[in-house]
Enzyme design. Structure first.
Site, short mmCIF file in Angstrom:
data_model
loop_
_atom_site.label_atom_id
_atom_site.label_comp_id
_atom_site.label_asym_id
_atom_site.label_seq_id
_atom_site.Cartn_x
_atom_site.Cartn_y
_atom_site.Cartn_z
N LYS A 83 23.44 39.43 35.52
CA LYS A 83 24.40 38.44 36.00
C LYS A 83 23.76 37.62 37.11
O LYS A 83 23.20 38.18 38.06
CB LYS A 83 25.58 39.21 36.60
CG LYS A 83 26.93 38.82 36.07
CD LYS A 83 27.94 39.76 36.71
CE LYS A 83 29.32 39.26 36.56
NZ LYS A 83 30.27 40.06 37.33
C1 E4P Z 1 33.68 39.81 36.71
O1 E4P Z 1 32.63 39.58 36.17
C2 E4P Z 1 34.05 39.24 38.01
O2 E4P Z 1 33.12 39.57 38.99
C3 E4P Z 1 35.43 39.71 38.37
O3 E4P Z 1 36.29 39.51 37.26
C4 E4P Z 1 35.99 39.04 39.61
O4 E4P Z 1 37.33 39.42 39.76
P1 E4P Z 1 38.15 39.22 41.14
O5 E4P Z 1 38.38 37.77 41.32
O6 E4P Z 1 39.43 39.97 40.89
O7 E4P Z 1 37.31 39.81 42.23
#
Ligand code: E4P
Length: 219
Positions: A83
């Site tokens: 990522k």
């Molecule tokens: C996933 O890849 C993201 O990092 C995650 O969904 C972020 O979610 P949040 O906005 O609830 O922290």
């Protein structure tokens, strides 16, 4: 539609994998920090539990350093997806990682123009954060609709999958499915909420009450 679980909690993942509903996992540095465990060990344990893609985020900010971290993370297991954040440097790292056939999830996407660049950089997944846009009073699902429309125009040349992230409720999931997003990543709580309906509970209670009156048992 594929369902990824948005957590780094190994026990939570182990429980959900048993249901057969989990196609992959997404983690981020905040979720990792919450576990209090070693990053590498946690990722290795998650990859042992899940056959599908497991997103692991880099923390470097320069393209070359992101590439090094991405290479390192990708060696933990075959199903690791690296990522990278949707910054200019993240896009450059995405291109370099994809040139080495490493899968990439470009994260922290908040606009259609960002999503377009990620697809051009060869991202395997683009992660638009719907909940965080909603939190600002903007319409997160509208962003999914626009990205879906744009990617749909070039479906023969763009391979990037839309991974709807920052999901807060079952409604987000249903809307994402209606818009044709290929993947949604959900916290365990939201996945469980998706199965719930008060009329189901009420109906079951009535059925069991009537059944008890018969004095019979199936086995
Ligand atoms: C996933 O890849 C993201 O990092 C995650 O969904 C972020 O979610 P949040 O906005 O609830 O922290």
């Amino acid at each position: 539609m594929e369902f990824f679980i948005d957590t780094a909690d190994v026990n939570e993942i182990a429980e959900l994998v048993e249901t057969g509903l989990v196609d992959g996992v997404t983690t981020n540095p905040s979720l990792m920090a919450k576990t209090g465990q070693s990053y590498q060990d946690t990722l290795a344990a998650i990859c042992d539990l899940v056959d599908g893609p497991v997103s692991a985020e880099v923390t470097a900010l320069e393209p070359e350093a992101m590439l090094q971290e991405g290479r390192h993370l990708s060696k933990i297991a075959e199903n690791i997806v690296v990522k990278v954040p949707l910054t200019w440097n993240g896009l450059r790292a995405c291109k370099m990682l994809r040139d080495e056939a490493i899968q990439v999830n470009v994260t922290l996407c908040f606009s259609a123009s960002q999503a377009l660049l990620a697809a051009k950089a060869g991202a395997t997944y683009i992660s638009p954060f719907v909940g965080r846009l909603d939190d600002l009073g903007q319409n997160g699902m509208e962003l999914i609709r626009v990205i879906s429309e744009i990617y749909g125009q070039y479906k023969h040349s763009l391979q990037t999958k839309i991974l709807v992230a920052s999901v807060r409720s079952p409604l987000h999931v249903v809307e994402a499915a209606r818009l044709g997003a290929q993947v949604v990543t959900v916290p365990a709580k939201v996945l469980k909420q998706m199965a719930q309906h008060p009329l189901t509970d009420k109906g079951l209670e009535a059925f069991l009450k009537d059944w008890a009156k018969t004095g019979q048992s199936i086995l």
